[in-house]
Design a protein around this motif. Sequence first.
Motif, short mmCIF file in Angstrom:
data_model
loop_
_atom_site.label_atom_id
_atom_site.label_comp_id
_atom_site.label_asym_id
_atom_site.label_seq_id
_atom_site.Cartn_x
_atom_site.Cartn_y
_atom_site.Cartn_z
N ARG A 94 0.82 -1.22 0.00
CA ARG A 94 0.00 0.00 0.00
C ARG A 94 0.85 1.27 0.00
O ARG A 94 0.62 2.19 0.79
CB ARG A 94 -0.98 -0.01 1.17
CG ARG A 94 -2.13 -0.97 0.96
CD ARG A 94 -3.06 -1.04 2.14
NE ARG A 94 -2.42 -1.50 3.37
CZ ARG A 94 -2.03 -2.75 3.60
NH1 ARG A 94 -2.21 -3.66 2.69
NH2 ARG A 94 -1.48 -3.09 4.75
N GLY A 95 1.86 1.29 -0.86
CA GLY A 95 2.68 2.48 -1.02
C GLY A 95 3.86 2.60 -0.09
O GLY A 95 4.62 3.56 -0.18
N THR A 96 4.06 1.63 0.78
CA THR A 96 5.21 1.64 1.69
C THR A 96 6.12 0.48 1.35
O THR A 96 5.66 -0.65 1.21
CB THR A 96 4.74 1.51 3.16
OG1 THR A 96 3.85 2.58 3.46
CG2 THR A 96 5.91 1.53 4.11
N VAL A 97 7.41 0.76 1.20
CA VAL A 97 8.39 -0.29 0.92
C VAL A 97 8.76 -0.97 2.24
O VAL A 97 9.17 -0.31 3.20
CB VAL A 97 9.65 0.28 0.24
CG1 VAL A 97 10.70 -0.80 0.06
CG2 VAL A 97 9.27 0.89 -1.11
N VAL A 98 8.56 -2.29 2.29
CA VAL A 98 8.82 -3.07 3.49
C VAL A 98 9.89 -4.11 3.17
O VAL A 98 9.72 -4.91 2.24
CB VAL A 98 7.53 -3.76 3.99
CG1 VAL A 98 7.82 -4.67 5.17
CG2 VAL A 98 6.48 -2.72 4.35
N GLU A 99 10.98 -4.09 3.94
CA GLU A 99 12.03 -5.08 3.77
C GLU A 99 11.59 -6.39 4.43
O GLU A 99 11.05 -6.37 5.54
CB GLU A 99 13.32 -4.58 4.42
CG GLU A 99 14.53 -5.43 4.11
CD GLU A 99 15.82 -4.80 4.60
OE1 GLU A 99 16.86 -5.17 4.04
OE2 GLU A 99 15.79 -3.97 5.52
N ASN B 123 8.25 -0.50 9.45
CA ASN B 123 7.63 -1.81 9.34
C ASN B 123 8.61 -2.75 8.67
O ASN B 123 9.31 -2.36 7.73
CB ASN B 123 6.33 -1.77 8.54
CG ASN B 123 5.20 -1.10 9.29
OD1 ASN B 123 5.21 -1.05 10.51
ND2 ASN B 123 4.23 -0.61 8.57
N VAL B 124 8.67 -3.99 9.16
CA VAL B 124 9.58 -5.01 8.62
C VAL B 124 8.78 -6.28 8.41
O VAL B 124 7.90 -6.60 9.22
CB VAL B 124 10.75 -5.28 9.61
CG1 VAL B 124 11.66 -6.37 9.09
CG2 VAL B 124 11.54 -4.02 9.87
N GLY B 125 9.09 -7.01 7.35
CA GLY B 125 8.44 -8.29 7.09
C GLY B 125 9.31 -9.44 7.57
O GLY B 125 10.54 -9.40 7.44
N ILE B 126 8.66 -10.44 8.15
CA ILE B 126 9.36 -11.64 8.62
C ILE B 126 8.77 -12.83 7.89
O ILE B 126 7.58 -13.13 8.04
CB ILE B 126 9.20 -11.82 10.14
CG1 ILE B 126 9.70 -10.60 10.90
CG2 ILE B 126 9.92 -13.08 10.61
CD1 ILE B 126 9.40 -10.64 12.39
N LEU B 127 9.59 -13.51 7.10
CA LEU B 127 9.17 -14.70 6.36
C LEU B 127 9.22 -15.90 7.29
O LEU B 127 10.25 -16.18 7.90
CB LEU B 127 10.08 -14.93 5.16
CG LEU B 127 9.83 -16.21 4.35
CD1 LEU B 127 8.47 -16.17 3.67
CD2 LEU B 127 10.95 -16.41 3.33
N VAL C 84 4.43 -17.49 4.75
CA VAL C 84 3.72 -16.32 5.25
C VAL C 84 4.71 -15.23 5.60
O VAL C 84 5.82 -15.51 6.06
CB VAL C 84 2.91 -16.72 6.51
CG1 VAL C 84 2.19 -15.53 7.11
CG2 VAL C 84 1.92 -17.83 6.19
N VAL C 85 4.29 -13.98 5.41
CA VAL C 85 5.08 -12.82 5.83
C VAL C 85 4.29 -12.10 6.92
O VAL C 85 3.15 -11.69 6.70
CB VAL C 85 5.36 -11.86 4.66
CG1 VAL C 85 6.07 -10.59 5.15
CG2 VAL C 85 6.19 -12.55 3.58
N LEU C 86 4.89 -11.99 8.10
CA LEU C 86 4.32 -11.18 9.17
C LEU C 86 4.92 -9.80 9.05
O LEU C 86 6.15 -9.67 9.04
CB LEU C 86 4.71 -11.73 10.55
CG LEU C 86 3.87 -12.86 11.11
CD1 LEU C 86 4.38 -14.17 10.58
CD2 LEU C 86 3.92 -12.81 12.60
N VAL C 87 4.09 -8.79 8.94
CA VAL C 87 4.58 -7.42 8.91
C VAL C 87 4.47 -6.89 10.34
O VAL C 87 3.37 -6.87 10.91
CB VAL C 87 3.78 -6.54 7.93
CG1 VAL C 87 4.30 -5.11 7.94
CG2 VAL C 87 3.85 -7.13 6.51
N VAL C 88 5.62 -6.53 10.90
CA VAL C 88 5.66 -6.05 12.28
C VAL C 88 6.12 -4.61 12.30
O VAL C 88 6.88 -4.17 11.45
CB VAL C 88 6.58 -6.93 13.18
CG1 VAL C 88 6.03 -8.34 13.29
CG2 VAL C 88 8.00 -6.95 12.66
#
Length: 163
Positions: free
Chosen positions: A68-73, A103-107, A93-97
Amino acid sequence: MSTALQFEPSEGGQDLLGATQANQFVTFSAGDKGYGVDIMAVREIRSWSPTTELPDGAHSACGVLDIRGTVVEVHDLAAMLGGQKLQAARGHVVLVVSLGATNVGILVDSVSDIIFAKDDEFRDAPGHGGDPASAKVSRLVRQEDRLIAILNLQALFPYASMH
């Protein structure tokens, strides 16, 4: 098209039923091990979608997603914790925390459950002789016949803004 669940914490940390969300954790598996994070840190749970890899990324980096317009690593949790890097595919699954302003994604392999832990179910994580604030696991929670490692997101992502 990816499936996503979004979490928007309500004011005062209470859900619609009025129960406090303290000691609630989203649990998941990565590399056949059970982990959890505080539910208040979770912003979204998404099915895996291909990322854009960037040069010079960390060993655990999978790339970035535009959410949604935000780049998340996005980082592979198993690789971050010294295990084998996942071959990310449908079903992961990717958890966005949220880490403050970042915000960071965790695979992870899969999301298991949302649990509520009573105070007597917590166990201290074994010390490694260092500063507890830098430990990747902050504590353990006993749930039925297993221990779930509660992750210290600040230690996993020290570069992220915590403000």
